[in-house]
Design a protein around this motif. Structure first.
Motif, short mmCIF file in Angstrom:
data_model
loop_
_atom_site.label_atom_id
_atom_site.label_comp_id
_atom_site.label_asym_id
_atom_site.label_seq_id
_atom_site.Cartn_x
_atom_site.Cartn_y
_atom_site.Cartn_z
N GLU A 195 20.06 53.15 -10.25
CA GLU A 195 20.86 54.38 -10.37
C GLU A 195 22.34 54.16 -10.12
N PRO A 196 22.76 53.44 -9.07
CA PRO A 196 24.21 53.21 -8.89
C PRO A 196 24.86 52.51 -10.08
N ILE A 197 24.15 51.57 -10.68
CA ILE A 197 24.72 50.87 -11.84
C ILE A 197 24.80 51.81 -13.03
N ARG A 198 23.81 52.68 -13.20
CA ARG A 198 23.87 53.65 -14.30
C ARG A 198 25.07 54.59 -14.11
N LYS A 199 25.31 55.01 -12.86
CA LYS A 199 26.45 55.88 -12.60
C LYS A 199 27.77 55.14 -12.83
N ALA A 200 27.80 53.85 -12.51
CA ALA A 200 29.00 53.04 -12.78
C ALA A 200 29.23 52.94 -14.28
N GLN A 201 28.18 52.76 -15.05
CA GLN A 201 28.30 52.73 -16.51
C GLN A 201 28.88 54.05 -17.03
N GLU A 202 28.34 55.15 -16.53
CA GLU A 202 28.81 56.46 -16.99
C GLU A 202 30.27 56.67 -16.63
N TYR A 203 30.67 56.20 -15.44
CA TYR A 203 32.07 56.34 -15.05
C TYR A 203 32.98 55.54 -15.99
N ILE A 204 32.57 54.33 -16.31
CA ILE A 204 33.36 53.50 -17.23
C ILE A 204 33.48 54.18 -18.59
N GLU A 205 32.38 54.73 -19.10
CA GLU A 205 32.38 55.34 -20.42
C GLU A 205 33.23 56.61 -20.47
N GLN A 206 33.28 57.33 -19.35
CA GLN A 206 34.05 58.57 -19.31
C GLN A 206 35.53 58.33 -19.02
N ASN A 207 35.87 57.13 -18.56
CA ASN A 207 37.25 56.85 -18.16
C ASN A 207 37.75 55.55 -18.77
N ASN B 53 25.30 42.43 -19.26
CA ASN B 53 26.74 42.23 -19.32
C ASN B 53 27.29 42.19 -17.90
N THR B 54 28.39 41.45 -17.70
CA THR B 54 29.12 41.61 -16.46
C THR B 54 29.84 42.95 -16.50
N ALA B 55 30.32 43.41 -15.36
CA ALA B 55 31.05 44.68 -15.33
C ALA B 55 32.29 44.61 -16.21
N VAL B 56 32.99 43.48 -16.17
CA VAL B 56 34.20 43.32 -17.00
C VAL B 56 33.83 43.34 -18.47
N GLU B 57 32.77 42.65 -18.86
CA GLU B 57 32.34 42.65 -20.26
C GLU B 57 31.97 44.06 -20.70
N TYR B 58 31.32 44.81 -19.82
CA TYR B 58 30.92 46.17 -20.16
C TYR B 58 32.15 47.04 -20.40
N MET B 59 33.15 46.91 -19.53
CA MET B 59 34.39 47.68 -19.71
C MET B 59 35.06 47.32 -21.03
N GLN B 60 35.10 46.03 -21.34
CA GLN B 60 35.70 45.59 -22.59
C GLN B 60 34.96 46.16 -23.79
#
Length: 328
Positions: free
Chosen positions: A218-230, A261-268
């Motif tokens: 769940e924390p990782i899913r919320k981190a994904q959602e935060y990245i996608e919204q911002n 993916n790493t967090a950086v790769e996901y953001m990219q």
């Protein structure tokens, strides 16, 4: 003469993979006959039973042979299978020992699109590279962690074990095999006859990144959602870790495990997907799109964009923006 066995699996199968492979290999025989040469391929459909398999409730495919009647073959072609992958694998598990046995006797094996799920189930791909449809990549990685998935590739060749990218890109693998078995002249002729782009190497430009949320972290899913919204903001890994009360190391480990993916790769990837959408539908130029998705360094944006899509931002816009395409 090369003996080619195209499998007729049970379940929901992409009929085009069976028909397309059958047609291209036989067309090579037609070309050879037209120039007074002998046929090179004997193409047969091989099933688990003699009865026809009916696909999409409309199309019946009748095997020429069943497994026990094929003592030896040179190439096994595994078409794409659809639906619940675990169920499709279970329905077709009788093929696996035969495929392995034939491979040990010298047969090569080629999976088309998501036929890679059946090929991987034989164990022949363990420790090897493989491609499949980009849409199924996350499921494939979870089911077959011992296979190195290179989902951006159109073709992989691991010492006679082949795979293709998604959907119609299976034709690129068939043309590749025609070149290997029959020579470049006939491969080029096939590519022209079927209007298949010759030597296409990547499906990266077709990939739609939707994020991998089929996990229970769940924390990782919320981190994904935060990245996608911002995505237009500058987000650091340390910032994400602090937001969800995780150490940086723990966040990075869990992020990679959950999403591949790493967090950086996901953001990219989120930023580049947003850029792709703007380049496809908007009127902004490349620089405006770059700033819109949160990049300020032109070189970094272009480098990351090309790494993910296989095209420069301008090439992508010229190819996929309808207004640009019509104007040209």
């Amino acid at each position: 003469m090369k003996h080619i066995s195209i499998l007729v699996p049970k379940g929901d199968v992409a009929l085009s993979c069976i028909e397309g492979s059958f047609t291209v290999f036989n067309k090579v025989n037609d070309f050879l006959a037209a120039s007074g040469r002998s046929p090179l391929f004997k193409v047969q459909l091989v099933g688990l039973a003699r009865a026809p398999e009916t696909y999409h409730r409309l199309f019946a495919v009748t095997p020429d042979l069943i497994l026990d009647e094929v003592s030896q073959t040179d190439l096994i072609v595994i078409p794409a299978v659809n639906g619940d992958y675990q169920q499709v694998i279970s329905m077709n598990k009788e093929f696996f020992p035969w495929i392995v046995k034939q491979h040990h006797k010298g047969a090569e094996v080629a999976s088309l699109c998501v036929g890679a799920f059946l090929l991987a189930s034989t164990g022949l791909l363990d420790g090897k590279k493989c491609s499949t449809h980009w849409f199924a990549a996350h499921h494939f990685r979870k089911m077959f962690p011992d296979v190195e998935l290179v989902s951006e590739k159109i073709i992989t060749d691991e010492g006679g074990i082949y795979s293709s990218g998604g959907a119609a890109s299976f034709y690129n693998l068939i043309i590749y095999l025609v070149e290997k078995y029959a020579g470049k002249e006939l491969a080029v002729l096939c590519s022209k006859m079927f209007e298949i782009e010759f030597e296409r190497s990547t499906q990266s430009a077709f990939i739609i990144f939707e994020g991998q949320k089929g996990h229970d972290d769940e924390p990782i899913r919320k981190a994904q959602e935060y990245i996608e919204q911002n995505f237009s903001e500058r987000i650091s890994v340390d910032q994400l870790a602090a937001m969800f009360s995780l150490s940086r190391r723990n966040l990075e480990r869990r992020f990679k495990k959950a999403t591949s993916n790493t967090a950086v790769e996901y953001m990219q990837r989120v930023k580049i997907e947003a850029a792709k959408n703007s380049l496809e539908t908007g009127s902004e130029n490349v620089t405006e799109v770059m700033y819109k998705v949160g990049y300020t360094d032109t070189k970094a944006f272009r480098t990351t964009f090309k790494k993910i899509t296989g095209l420069s931002p301008q090439e992508y816009r010229n190819k996929y923006n309808r207004q640009v395409a019509v104007a040209s």
